[in-house]
Design a protein around this motif. Sequence first.
Motif, PDB file in Angstrom:
ATOM      1  N   UNK A  53       0.849  -1.189   0.000  1.00  0.00           N
ATOM      2  CA  UNK A  53       0.000   0.000   0.000  1.00  0.00           C
ATOM      3  C   UNK A  53       0.879   1.231   0.000  1.00  0.00           C
ATOM      4  N   UNK A  54       0.322   2.351  -0.467  1.00  0.00           N
ATOM      5  CA  UNK A  54       1.166   3.545  -0.524  1.00  0.00           C
ATOM      6  C   UNK A  54       0.824   4.577   0.546  1.00  0.00           C
ATOM      7  N   UNK A  55      -0.295   4.421   1.224  1.00  0.00           N
ATOM      8  CA  UNK A  55      -0.650   5.374   2.280  1.00  0.00           C
ATOM      9  C   UNK A  55      -1.272   4.644   3.464  1.00  0.00           C
ATOM     10  N   UNK A  56      -0.500   4.271   4.472  1.00  0.00           N
ATOM     11  CA  UNK A  56       0.937   4.509   4.636  1.00  0.00           C
ATOM     12  C   UNK A  56       1.748   3.677   3.645  1.00  0.00           C
ATOM     13  N   UNK A  57       2.993   4.108   3.374  1.00  0.00           N
ATOM     14  CA  UNK A  57       3.829   3.411   2.390  1.00  0.00           C
ATOM     15  C   UNK A  57       4.385   2.105   2.950  1.00  0.00           C
ATOM     16  N   UNK A  58       3.774   0.992   2.552  1.00  0.00           N
ATOM     17  CA  UNK A  58       4.099  -0.304   3.143  1.00  0.00           C
ATOM     18  C   UNK A  58       4.591  -1.295   2.095  1.00  0.00           C
ATOM     19  N   UNK A  59       5.653  -2.014   2.441  1.00  0.00           N
ATOM     20  CA  UNK A  59       6.116  -3.146   1.648  1.00  0.00           C
ATOM     21  C   UNK A  59       6.109  -4.378   2.548  1.00  0.00           C
ATOM     22  N   UNK A  60       5.865  -5.520   1.946  1.00  0.00           N
ATOM     23  CA  UNK A  60       5.958  -6.780   2.690  1.00  0.00           C
ATOM     24  C   UNK A  60       7.128  -7.589   2.146  1.00  0.00           C
ATOM     25  N   UNK A  61       7.696  -8.397   3.012  1.00  0.00           N
ATOM     26  CA  UNK A  61       8.749  -9.346   2.639  1.00  0.00           C
ATOM     27  C   UNK A  61       8.319 -10.713   3.141  1.00  0.00           C
ATOM     28  N   UNK A  62       8.561 -11.737   2.335  1.00  0.00           N
ATOM     29  CA  UNK A  62       8.424 -13.110   2.830  1.00  0.00           C
ATOM     30  C   UNK A  62       9.825 -13.580   3.213  1.00  0.00           C
ATOM     31  N   UNK A  63       9.983 -13.953   4.459  1.00  0.00           N
ATOM     32  CA  UNK A  63      11.295 -14.430   4.921  1.00  0.00           C
ATOM     33  C   UNK A  63      11.163 -15.897   5.296  1.00  0.00           C
ATOM     34  N   UNK A  64      12.011 -16.703   4.695  1.00  0.00           N
ATOM     35  CA  UNK A  64      11.934 -18.145   4.883  1.00  0.00           C
ATOM     36  C   UNK A  64      12.518 -18.544   6.240  1.00  0.00           C
ATOM     37  N   UNK A  65      12.103 -19.688   6.758  1.00  0.00           N
ATOM     38  CA  UNK A  65      12.594 -20.099   8.069  1.00  0.00           C
ATOM     39  C   UNK A  65      13.978 -20.753   8.018  1.00  0.00           C
ATOM     40  N   UNK A  66      14.679 -20.615   6.894  1.00  0.00           N
ATOM     41  CA  UNK A  66      15.996 -21.236   6.759  1.00  0.00           C
ATOM     42  C   UNK A  66      17.004 -20.562   7.667  1.00  0.00           C
ATOM     43  N   UNK A  67      18.112 -21.231   7.892  1.00  0.00           N
ATOM     44  CA  UNK A  67      19.148 -20.681   8.760  1.00  0.00           C
ATOM     45  C   UNK A  67      19.681 -19.369   8.187  1.00  0.00           C
ATOM     46  N   UNK A  68      19.814 -19.285   6.874  1.00  0.00           N
ATOM     47  CA  UNK A  68      20.379 -18.097   6.262  1.00  0.00           C
ATOM     48  C   UNK A  68      19.514 -16.871   6.490  1.00  0.00           C
ATOM     49  N   UNK A  69      18.232 -17.028   6.286  1.00  0.00           N
ATOM     50  CA  UNK A  69      17.347 -15.869   6.410  1.00  0.00           C
ATOM     51  C   UNK A  69      16.909 -15.639   7.852  1.00  0.00           C
ATOM     52  N   UNK A  70      17.123 -16.640   8.703  1.00  0.00           N
ATOM     53  CA  UNK A  70      16.703 -16.525  10.100  1.00  0.00           C
ATOM     54  C   UNK A  70      17.390 -15.351  10.789  1.00  0.00           C
TER      55      UNK A  70
END
Lengths: 215, 215
Positions: A53-70
Amino acid sequence: MQFQSSDIKAMDSRRRAAFINSVSGFKSANLVGTVNAKGQSNLAIMSSAVHLGSNPPLLALIIRPSSEEHQTLANILDSGCYSLNHVSASMVEQGHQTAAKYPEAISEFDATGLSPAWHSDFGAPMVAEASIKLGLTLREHHELEINGTNLVIGEVVLADVPSGCVGEDGALDLVSADTVALTGLDTYCRAATFKRMAYAKPHLAPQVLWDSSAQ
Amino acid sequence: MQFQSSDIKAMDSRRRAAFINSVSGFKSANLVGTVNAKGQSNLAIMSSAVHLGSNPPLLALIIRPSSEEHQTLANILDSGCYSLNHVSASMVEQGHQTAAKYPEAISEFDATGLSPAWHSDFGAPMVAEASIKLGLTLREHHELEINGTNLVIGEVVLADVPSGCVGEDGALDLVSADTVALTGLDTYCRAATFKRMAYAKPHLAPQVLWDSSAQ
């Protein structure tokens, strides 16, 4: 060529990962910069940023449960902030290398040679080499029951962009910023503008504002 | 050029929408095909598809609470299935036109001239002209409190792709499929492969598997 559900399930896991990671279309390539309470920086490439959404300006991220992204997730939840930095063509090799499973004590900035850039009023490191850098503050976090991935919602509170990339209407020209697009797990693409379209209205035929073939 | 939070909030709404829709990087361009209980088809362009996991094969969509996208959401929740169809260069004008606010009784297939394609074992219309067509079944739906957008999680149960686009490793070659990438709200780009990278490992330098400059 048709793949049914049973065909997809029968693929070996690497093949299925390559296939499913490519079916959604082109993806963004962003380096997510974070820091932990001890001042240890982390940098991780992710292709899952999505506009919320742009008001408020929001971005989402999907973060995997892997060790690297943890580690990235732990830092975001702890510090409440993170940076998103566009991977440009000149940074593809270093950016991709941040996906390697480095020990927690090693910063991917040091390992890859990318340079941390700190803004005075923002608590996470940005990537100096990135032409488009964003600072986000954490707004919501949901762990998705279906597969243990994490939905992280952030508000854009800082954007550092080349002034020549800001169009008359406010949109960024990602082609001139040399931002790359990602497909699958490992293929980085350069983009060229093909057509720019006018706002669509039901009583009007599609109107092309700019066409590469007309240049 | 720096934009602080206050600068972003001070933009007029159209400018902020153009800006924030472009800051995340390149996006996919998919046509989402659905049908309601009366057999009325709907087709809507969306740039929010994101990979959630490959086992099971899950993609997420962010669907806005606007009137245009509401019909798509209602159809997905009612029928439990939807299609994702890559916008290719030859379909940009028709695909973009599906964003127009047509009355509910008008199918965007009829309005744009795109052709519905029905698979015998799948309940939502695909786009015949699309080279890459996916069938998904609804797995989860969450309305996100922060701004009323909807997170729709679907499982890929059908994929219809050109056989020549399937790589040795299982990844799809989106460049040869002529799939476009989207930036902002209205700018469609063609992509060219720049570099393909090997799986990153901490003790190895980045390894380029394919480089456009070496061809």
